[in-house]
Each structure stands twice: as C-alpha cells, then as structure tokens.
Enzyme design. Structure first.
Site, PDB file in Angstrom:
ATOM      1  N   ASP A  63       0.751  -1.257   0.000  1.00  0.00           N
ATOM      2  CA  ASP A  63       0.000   0.000   0.000  1.00  0.00           C
ATOM      3  C   ASP A  63       0.782   1.310   0.000  1.00  0.00           C
ATOM      4  OD1 ASP A  63      -1.961  -1.875   0.229  1.00  0.00           O
ATOM      5  OD2 ASP A  63      -2.812  -1.093   2.070  1.00  0.00           O
ATOM      6  N   GLU A  96       1.698  -8.655  11.747  1.00  0.00           N
ATOM      7  CA  GLU A  96       1.451  -8.367  10.321  1.00  0.00           C
ATOM      8  C   GLU A  96       2.782  -8.132   9.588  1.00  0.00           C
ATOM      9  OE1 GLU A  96      -0.990  -4.910   9.983  1.00  0.00           O
ATOM     10  OE2 GLU A  96      -1.378  -5.167   7.837  1.00  0.00           O
TER      11      GLU A  96
HETATM   12  C1  2M8 Z   1      -3.354  -3.889   3.781  1.00  0.00           C
HETATM   13  O1  2M8 Z   1      -4.214  -3.069   3.000  1.00  0.00           O
HETATM   14  C2  2M8 Z   1      -5.473  -2.530   3.462  1.00  0.00           C
HETATM   15  C3  2M8 Z   1      -6.179  -1.977   2.240  1.00  0.00           C
HETATM   16  O2  2M8 Z   1      -6.356  -2.993   1.303  1.00  0.00           O
HETATM   17  C4  2M8 Z   1      -5.360  -1.426   4.494  1.00  0.00           C
HETATM   18  O3  2M8 Z   1      -4.256  -1.004   4.845  1.00  0.00           O
HETATM   19  O4  2M8 Z   1      -6.407  -0.984   4.970  1.00  0.00           O
HETATM   20  C5  2M8 Z   1      -2.265  -4.430   2.816  1.00  0.00           C
HETATM   21  O5  2M8 Z   1      -1.186  -4.964   3.528  1.00  0.00           O
HETATM   22  C6  2M8 Z   1      -2.875  -5.458   1.871  1.00  0.00           C
HETATM   23  O6  2M8 Z   1      -1.878  -6.054   1.102  1.00  0.00           O
HETATM   24  C7  2M8 Z   1      -3.651  -6.531   2.640  1.00  0.00           C
HETATM   25  O7  2M8 Z   1      -4.309  -7.356   1.741  1.00  0.00           O
HETATM   26  C8  2M8 Z   1      -4.672  -5.902   3.601  1.00  0.00           C
HETATM   27  C9  2M8 Z   1      -5.342  -6.921   4.507  1.00  0.00           C
HETATM   28  O8  2M8 Z   1      -4.371  -7.711   5.140  1.00  0.00           O
HETATM   29  O9  2M8 Z   1      -4.035  -4.923   4.436  1.00  0.00           O
END
Ligand code: 2M8
Length: 434
Positions: free
Chosen positions: A170, A401
């Site tokens: 992101d 994470e």
């Molecule tokens: C993160 O992204 C989300 C948006 O999609 C966020 O920050 O709100 C990223 O690390 C993405 O790659 C991942 O799929 C998601 C959920 O783990 O979190």
C-alpha cells in the site's frame, strides 16, 4: 516447532467466520474478506482443514462480477472499525458489479490460480480436491480473461493497476513518485486503522488523501476500466501483481491439463508467452539487476528495489543469468548478517523505514514467495535462510502483520508491528513448516 504450528492453527481458526465461510486477515483492523489474503489463508487451512480452505475460496469466487472482476475487499458484514467502508467505495456504480455482495471497485494480486494448485498438491484425497477445483476453476480463468481484456490497453500482456491498494504493497516508497505528480484535496474523514495500530506504523493522512482521490475519479466514471486507463493519475505495471498473474496462469495450465480442457490450455499458453516476454523486456532494470515498476501514466520506469523486484523468481520469469544477478543484489543489499530477509524496500535507500508498513518491514507473504522462488532456481541455502529468518521472527514476536528487518531490534521481542494474530503470517508459516 510444534508449539508454533499449533499457535498458527489457533490464529487461523480464531479468524474464521463460519456462518459466511471466510477469514478476516486480522480482528478489528481488517474485519472483512480480502482477495489475496483469502487465497494465502486457504493454503494454510489446506494443511489441516480442507473444508475451510475450500469454503474460503468458494466464498471469494462467489463475489465475482459479471465481467470476471474479483474485488479486493468484500464487506460481508457491517463494521465501523474500518475506513473507508462500502458507502465510500460504492461498487454498485459499476453496471456489472455483484448484486449479492458489497465490495470495493478495485482488485488485488491474482493469487487464486496458484492457490488452487497448491491445494491440490497438499491434498491427501486428490480426487475430492480435483472435483472441487473442477467446480470453480472456470471462474479463475474468467478472472484472467478479464485482466487481459480490460487491464492491458496497449495489448502487451502486462496488466495495469490503478490504485496502490490494488498492489497490496500500500504505502511503498515507490508510490511517492506518483504522489509527487498529484495534488488531491484535503479530505475530512475519521481514520479507524490508527485506533488499532500505532500511527507511526501506518500511512500518513496526506497519503490517505491520495488514496481516496483516485477512488473518487474512478467512481465519477462508474469504475469503467477504459476511463480509468484514460484518466487515473495512478496507472502502473507492477512486477509483483503481474508475477502473481503469470504464476497463476502456469497453475491453471497444469490444472486444465489434468482436467483435459485443451482449449483453455492453449489460450492460457498464449497469454503466458506474451506476458513473460513483455515482463522481461519492459520491467527488468539492467543497472539495478532486478525488476521494477513501470508508471504508464507518466511513461517512466520507477527505478527502485523492493521485495516485489524479486517476486518474479516465484513465477519462473527470469532467465538463470538474471536470477543470479537478482540473488546477488538481494544478498548484498537486503541480506547482510545484521538483517532479516527480506525487507520490503531497499534498506540502502533514504526512503527506507523499517517500522512503517510497506516502507521497509519484512512481510511473511513475500518471504514465502521468495523462499519458493529461490528453491525453484536451485538457491537452496538462501531459500533455507529465508525460511529460517521467517520462523525466527515469528517465534520471537508472535504472528504479527510485519516485522523489523534489523536483527538488533528483535532482542526484546517487540519488533512485530501492525496487527497481531494476523492470518497470512500464520497460514504461510504452516506451509513453510511442511
Ligand atoms: C493492507 O491493506 C489494506 C487496504 O487494502 C489497508 O491497509 O487498509 C495491505 O497490507 C494489503 O496487502 C492486505 O491485503 C490488507 C489486509 O491484510 O491490508
């Protein structure tokens, strides 16, 4: 090791939502279903609960739109712990969006093809899993067809992403160059992520303004792919995203061969050949010795090294010579004795930040891909090192994470960042241990 594996199983079972049949990536922080998380989670479940693995994928593919598109977040339930939610995204604006599910109007790295093949390889009862695969593989094929027909305006075999959230990485420093070309309005909104996680580990408010603005442009045009290709300030050919598509093509070819569908095999092979060729001619940076992103809107390569630069190893894209140069660069810049492999962004760059989300920390999903990619090219020892580093950071910190790439930071067990009890960290650890 048994303790760690049992803990991983607990994490996955804890994040499983049985009523609907999917997993959240992480309680509170990410309370819905995410595309590539779901795929990677299914790999973990496949080792100890095939029913859940199958259901995870079934639910994901059920959300497919009439044009083959699969959304990046599916808002199965109401939750005010996440921003932006369904009322901001308005997937209903697209004429072919799902009538059954509310979602975003963007997608994520297409992992489903190779996930199905992994599930087959893991399965003890191959016939049963092949039956399951047969029941839904055409949806994955249709998704690839969507990409090639709608996300490749110059007919190169390389598909674009129009938002950093589509990349999965992101707030990578790579996007800073694109933010420099934009000047979005200051939005007023209430962040929710920073109520669950320290703000210093998440993207900034100004970055979120950019994220929201790109979506507003897409919404103005009802998420039309054509209009997005014409107008989005963010239009990128991403090596990680395209490598996932290519790896999934390869798996679909293998699976359709088993199922005896030669028409699909031929079409996939055609896509595959063109994709690999363009990938190698357009995205390899000779001077950096690895693959980089290409900014289609501003017609320039984005010349930075990140863990995405090495992900093509997993898809068998580089020649053996190129693979050797990639491995050398990786070890020189990312793999010193004081570092855990593999930082998500070039540790020698001034944009590197080892604590901030995709600006430097180690991520288990990328490590898992690199481990498998290195093995594929015969770099057994380095593949083992990636595996060993991954296990060690999980053992020391828990199923976070993301993790600090500097070894010295792990001494007091506080080098895990972002959400805890994070699903894909647990799922892929289980696979690495097999
Ligand atoms: C993160 O992204 C989300 C948006 O999609 C966020 O920050 O709100 C990223 O690390 C993405 O790659 C991942 O799929 C998601 C959920 O783990 O979190």
């Amino acid at each position: 090791m048994k303790g760690l594996k049992n803990h991983a199983i607990e994490v996955l079972n804890g994040n499983w939502k049985d009523k609907i049949g999917f997993s959240v990536p992480c309680a509170n922080l990410y309370p819905f279903q995410w595309f590539w998380d779901s795929g990677l989670i299914a790999i973990g479940f496949a080792h100890f609960d095939m029913r859940k693995a199958e259901q995870e994928i079934r639910t994901l593919l059920d959300t497919q739109w009439g044009n083959g598109f699969i959304p990046h977040i599916i808002f199965h339930t109401d939750s005010d712990s996440y921003f932006p939610g369904p009322d901001f995204h308005r997937s209903d604006l697209h004429p072919q969006s799902s009538k059954k599910y509310r979602s975003t109007g963007m997608t994520q790295p297409p992992v489903t093809g190779f996930v199905l093949e992994k599930m087959y390889n893991i399965a003890k009862d191959k016939d049963a899993v092949l039956k399951f695969i047969k029941s839904l593989i055409d949806k994955v094929y249709f998704n690839h067809k969507y990409f090639y027909e709608n996300r490749d305006p110059q007919n190169e075999g390389l598909v674009y992403i129009y938002h950093n959230w589509e990349s999965g990485t992101d707030n990578s420093p790579i996007w800073d160059d694109i933010w420099d070309t934009m000047n979005p309005p200051e939005y007023t909104f209430e962040r929710r992520d920073t109520t669950h996680v320290d703000a210093s580990e998440r993207p900034s408010k100004r970055e979120y303004d950019h994220y929201l603005y790109i979506i507003d442009i897409a919404k103005e045009h009802n998420y039309s792919d054509e209009k997005i290709a014409e107008l989005s300030p963010f239009l990128v050919q991403d090596p990680l995203f395209n490598a996932m598509l290519i790896k999934s093509n390869e798996s679909l070819i293998n699976l359709y061969e088993k199922l005896g569908d030669s028409e699909k095999v031929n079409q996939l092979k055609e896509w595959q050949e063109k994709s690999k060729q363009s990938f190698n001619s357009k995205l390899f940076d000779e001077e950096l010795g690895a693959y980089v992103h290409y900014d289609m809107r501003n017609e320039r390569p984005l010349r930075y090294l990140s863990s995405s630069s090495f992900s093509p190893l997993y898809a068998g894209i580089p020649s053996t010579e190129r693979a050797a140069s990639m491995v050398q660069i990786m070890m020189e810049k990312f793999g010193g004795d004081h570092q855990y492999l593999c930082a998500s962004f070039d540790p020698t760059s001034e944009r590197f930040n080892p604590k901030k989300y995709w600006r430097g920390p180690v991520w288990v999903n990328l490590n898992w891909m690199l481990h498998n990619g290195l093995k594929r090219y015969g770099y057994k020892d380095i593949a083992e090192r990636v595996k060993h580093d991954t296990i060690q950071i999980l053992e020391k910190n828990g199923f976070y994470e993301y993790f600090d790439s500097r070894k010295e930071m792990h001494q007091n067990g506080k080098a895990g960042y972002g959400g805890n009890n994070f699903s894909w960290s647990a799922a892929l650890l289980i696979d690495l241990l097999e």
